[in-house]
Structures are given as structure tokens and as C-alpha cells.
Motif scaffolding. Sequence first.
Motif, PDB file in Angstrom:
ATOM      1  N   ALA A 337      -7.716 -36.806  87.717  1.00 46.70           N
ATOM      2  CA  ALA A 337      -9.187 -36.868  87.835  1.00 46.70           C
ATOM      3  C   ALA A 337      -9.614 -36.331  89.205  1.00 46.70           C
ATOM      4  N   GLN A 338      -8.897 -36.745  90.232  1.00 45.68           N
ATOM      5  CA  GLN A 338      -9.205 -36.272  91.592  1.00 45.68           C
ATOM      6  C   GLN A 338      -9.091 -34.743  91.669  1.00 45.68           C
ATOM      7  N   THR A 348     -13.111 -36.924  95.800  1.00 46.26           N
ATOM      8  CA  THR A 348     -12.926 -38.361  95.566  1.00 46.26           C
ATOM      9  C   THR A 348     -11.491 -38.694  95.947  1.00 46.26           C
ATOM     10  N   ASN A 349     -11.051 -39.936  95.762  1.00 41.92           N
ATOM     11  CA  ASN A 349      -9.607 -40.173  95.914  1.00 41.92           C
ATOM     12  C   ASN A 349      -9.067 -41.085  94.820  1.00 41.92           C
ATOM     13  N   LYS A 350      -7.811 -40.734  94.429  1.00 38.03           N
ATOM     14  CA  LYS A 350      -7.137 -41.542  93.409  1.00 38.03           C
ATOM     15  C   LYS A 350      -6.966 -42.953  93.942  1.00 38.03           C
ATOM     16  N   GLN A 351      -6.982 -43.913  93.041  1.00 37.54           N
ATOM     17  CA  GLN A 351      -7.011 -45.301  93.492  1.00 37.54           C
ATOM     18  C   GLN A 351      -6.285 -46.210  92.503  1.00 37.54           C
ATOM     19  N   GLY A 365      -7.119 -45.028  88.439  1.00 33.72           N
ATOM     20  CA  GLY A 365      -8.529 -44.869  88.788  1.00 33.72           C
ATOM     21  C   GLY A 365      -8.797 -43.917  89.926  1.00 33.72           C
ATOM     22  N   ILE A 366     -10.085 -43.767  90.198  1.00 32.91           N
ATOM     23  CA  ILE A 366     -10.528 -43.067  91.410  1.00 32.91           C
ATOM     24  C   ILE A 366     -11.547 -43.960  92.113  1.00 32.91           C
ATOM     25  N   ARG A 367     -11.693 -43.712  93.417  1.00 32.29           N
ATOM     26  CA  ARG A 367     -12.610 -44.511  94.230  1.00 32.29           C
ATOM     27  C   ARG A 367     -13.690 -43.567  94.747  1.00 32.29           C
ATOM     28  N   ILE A 368     -14.930 -43.965  94.625  1.00 32.05           N
ATOM     29  CA  ILE A 368     -16.006 -43.124  95.160  1.00 32.05           C
ATOM     30  C   ILE A 368     -16.972 -43.984  95.971  1.00 32.05           C
ATOM     31  N   GLY A 369     -17.657 -43.347  96.901  1.00 38.99           N
ATOM     32  CA  GLY A 369     -18.577 -44.108  97.749  1.00 38.99           C
ATOM     33  C   GLY A 369     -19.695 -43.223  98.270  1.00 38.99           C
ATOM     34  N   ASP A 392     -19.221 -35.394  83.094  1.00 35.13           N
ATOM     35  CA  ASP A 392     -19.090 -34.129  82.363  1.00 35.13           C
ATOM     36  C   ASP A 392     -17.731 -33.472  82.672  1.00 35.13           C
ATOM     37  N   THR A 393     -17.357 -33.477  83.933  1.00 28.84           N
ATOM     38  CA  THR A 393     -16.081 -32.866  84.342  1.00 28.84           C
ATOM     39  C   THR A 393     -14.901 -33.578  83.683  1.00 28.84           C
ATOM     40  N   LEU A 394     -14.909 -34.895  83.752  1.00 30.03           N
ATOM     41  CA  LEU A 394     -13.748 -35.644  83.254  1.00 30.03           C
ATOM     42  C   LEU A 394     -13.734 -35.699  81.723  1.00 30.03           C
ATOM     43  N   ASN A 395     -14.873 -35.391  81.093  1.00 28.38           N
ATOM     44  CA  ASN A 395     -14.898 -35.304  79.618  1.00 28.38           C
ATOM     45  C   ASN A 395     -14.460 -33.937  79.115  1.00 28.38           C
ATOM     46  N   ASN A 396     -14.395 -32.952  80.019  1.00 31.97           N
ATOM     47  CA  ASN A 396     -14.068 -31.571  79.606  1.00 31.97           C
ATOM     48  C   ASN A 396     -12.965 -30.974  80.473  1.00 31.97           C
TER      49      ASN A 396
END
Length: 422
Positions: A337-338, A348-351, A365-369, A392-396
Motif C-alpha cells: 500500500a505504501q 505514508t508509512n507501513k504500520q 496497515g499504513i499510518r497517516i497523519g 481509489d489508489t488502493l482499490n485499483n
Amino acid sequence: MNGSPSHNYRTRLQSSDPAIHDALVGEEKRQQAGIELIPSENYTYPEVLELLGSVFTNKYSEGYPGKRYYGGQKYTDFIEILACERAKKLFRGEHANVQPLSGSAMNQAVYLGLLKPGDTILAMELSHGGHLTHGAPVSHMGTIFNFVRYKSLPDGTLDYHAIAQLAEKHKPQMVLCGYSSYPRDLDYAAFRQIADSVGALAMADISHYGGLVAGNAMANPMDFGFDVITTTTHKSLRGPRGGLIVSKLKHAKAIDKSVFPGLQGGPHMNAVAAIATTLLKAQQPAFKEHCQQVLANAQALAEQFHKHAVTLVTGGTENHLLVINTIVSFDINGHDAQELLDQVGITTNKQVIPDDPLSPARPSGIRIGTPAATTRGMLEPDMMKIADWITDTLNNPNDANHLETISRQVNQFCAQFDVPGL
Ligand SMILES: Cc1ncc(COP(=O)(O)O)c(C=O)c1O
């Protein structure tokens, strides 16, 4: 020809080390062109960049103001005293130390200064949001001290009764709270009470949200009688990279001795000068407004993700960060995902998520802020767009044309927002 100092320095660097010059220009473009969502990052003030590159970097200042091991300390003493005074005022503490070279060093200095090797520290489990320096087995602190770890419940809350029972059983010398990836606020009164029940010290590592505490947008553990708080000076505080320790007066001597000569040599006086300026900025009404916006932006992101049925760890956020369970939401691990989000210009960063069944290299997961995006001036409607692009990005993930379109949109969007210091 432009005769500004920064222009001259650029020209000099370009001829003396073109490789590093080009990397610097590339990084500037990257920071301008993309959306920065790593919750521990921010865009610092132009004044901080200037001070970090100033002649204070030349100066050795081992010791403390008035008690140095080198001469020539007229101005370095002045800036360190001012930085400490500002830190005490802002965080309502009796003593401050601004010398730690980083967040990790500051935590190590507190443990080593106030405890003995082998003492027990009750702290939050890494996968539930705690930091490496809170006793993760891979960190040196995890081998020097006996860390006992508490976890969050499946709904993300902390069971303070269970933490009290752990304290009763293990009789820690220190109860530590604070986090790197926990999207909720903490009950400091409960932590203080638990510490008192076993005669332990109460410490909070507020590194992630130190700026929000300074800006009165989140509670200050010192108001609940904590012995010590630590915070990095970068992250939400927007300063240079560094560490800051604020404590009760009775711990002053032990903490100062632990930082120097216990753990470090000469403090980085360019960073100390920049910390002083950062703390002055943090007292201004504009910074308080900024902190409220950081929180409002995090709420806007969470609401938009809810509309897209994206699963957030703990169901939402009460601070500046969110953790997305990318496996449940998109069937993609955090690493992939990252990388996908990097492709469209969203950083973002993987988490790891609580009790993550996957490895830290490819977690769930990923962590966002929101601190960095808010610093650039992005508001709630912008957060809604960002949540749409992420979803949208992670769905495609396999639609290269679609990802290219999103990348262009992100790029055009970012062009509307200045980057402080650029
Ligand atoms: C809660 C917490 N404490 C300490 C640190 C360590 O800071 P540094 O990376 O400056 O050593 C971090 C960094 O992410 C953090 O999140």
C-alpha cells in the motif's frame, strides 16, 4: 545575479559537490510535488532551516550554561537558557533539558538517569502503538530494563483496570505512556494514579503530539502531576530534529547528569538555537489555530474513510493520526500500500496493527497523519480529496493508467500549496 546567501551557498555546493546538490534539489521537488502524510513528519520553519545552517554548528558546548568545558560560550549560554525557559513555560514544567540529540537519546537519558538497570517499566506494546524505545526487544533499552507491556482493547481503548493489575503484579519503578501509532487520547489522571498505587514514577513520551500539547489542543501530562515528559522537537512541534525533557525540579540533577556526561558529549548548538525559536513560535496564537486545524483535518480524513467503508484501527482518531487496516479494507499489505501510494505522490508509512499476524516488513496497515499537510495550508475539503485518492489508489492497484491519472491530479493539487522554507 541573485546575491542572497542561500543563492551563493547553492552555487558553491553545485560546483563543489554536484551529486549532493542534485539530491538536495530532487528532495525539494519531491517535498513540493507530493502530499506528506507520515504523521511524524512536518515542514519546519524557514528560521529553523537558517539556524541549523548557522555558525552555531561550529561551537562545542559540553556541559551546561555557566558550567561548560570550553570557552567562548557567551551566545551559546544565552540561547540554551532561553530555550529551557521557553520549554518550561510552554509545557508547564519546573525543569527542562534541550540537549538530547534525538527522541531516542532523550528517552534513554530519562530511563538511565531515573532508574537502575534491571528496573521494571510498564509501557505500551509496540504493535499497539508504543515506540521502539519503549522497550521493544530489538532495542538496547529492552535488554537493559525489564519492560512489561500493556495493550489496547479491540475497540482501541485502554483498559486502565487491567494496567493497574499489571502494575500491582509487577511493581514497576516507572509507568510510561505515550505512543507512535495509537490514534486515541490518554487518561493521564488514571496513569498517575496507577503509578502512585505502586510508588512508581510517571513518564509520558509525547513525541508525536508534543506540538499539539504545546498548542493547548491536547492535554498536558504535567498538569496531572507527571514526573517527566519527553518530546521530540520535530514532528508536530515543527522544529529541528532533537529531543526535549521537561520534569519536576527534583529530577533535574539526575536527568541533566544522564544527558551529559552520561549519554552524550557536546550538544548540537545549532539545533538548540532552532529549538528556542520553535518554542517561541509555539506560544503564538497562529500555532494554536494550526494545532486545532491538525485535529480537524484528522477528523475530516476519518469521516471520508468511513464513507468509503475503509477500516481504521480503533474505528477513528482523537489526535493527528490514523491507522488503516489495508488487509481488511483492500486486501493489500502495508508495504505494498505504501509503495502504491508513493507511485501517485502520497507519502505514508507501513504500520503494524495490534497483534499483527503479518511481519513488520509487510504488516497489515499504513499510518497517516495531518501535521505536514496542515502546515502547507490544507483544510478539511482537501482531506476529503486525499481520502478519495488513497481509496481509489488502493482499490485499483493494477490499473497503471488510472494510477497515472491520480498522480497527475495529486501533482496539480500540490502546486497550489507552498512548502515553508522552499
Ligand atoms: C513516541 C516516540 N518516541 C521517541 C521517538 C524517537 O525519536 P527519534 O527518531 O528522534 O530518535 C519517536 C520517533 O518516531 C517516537 O514516535
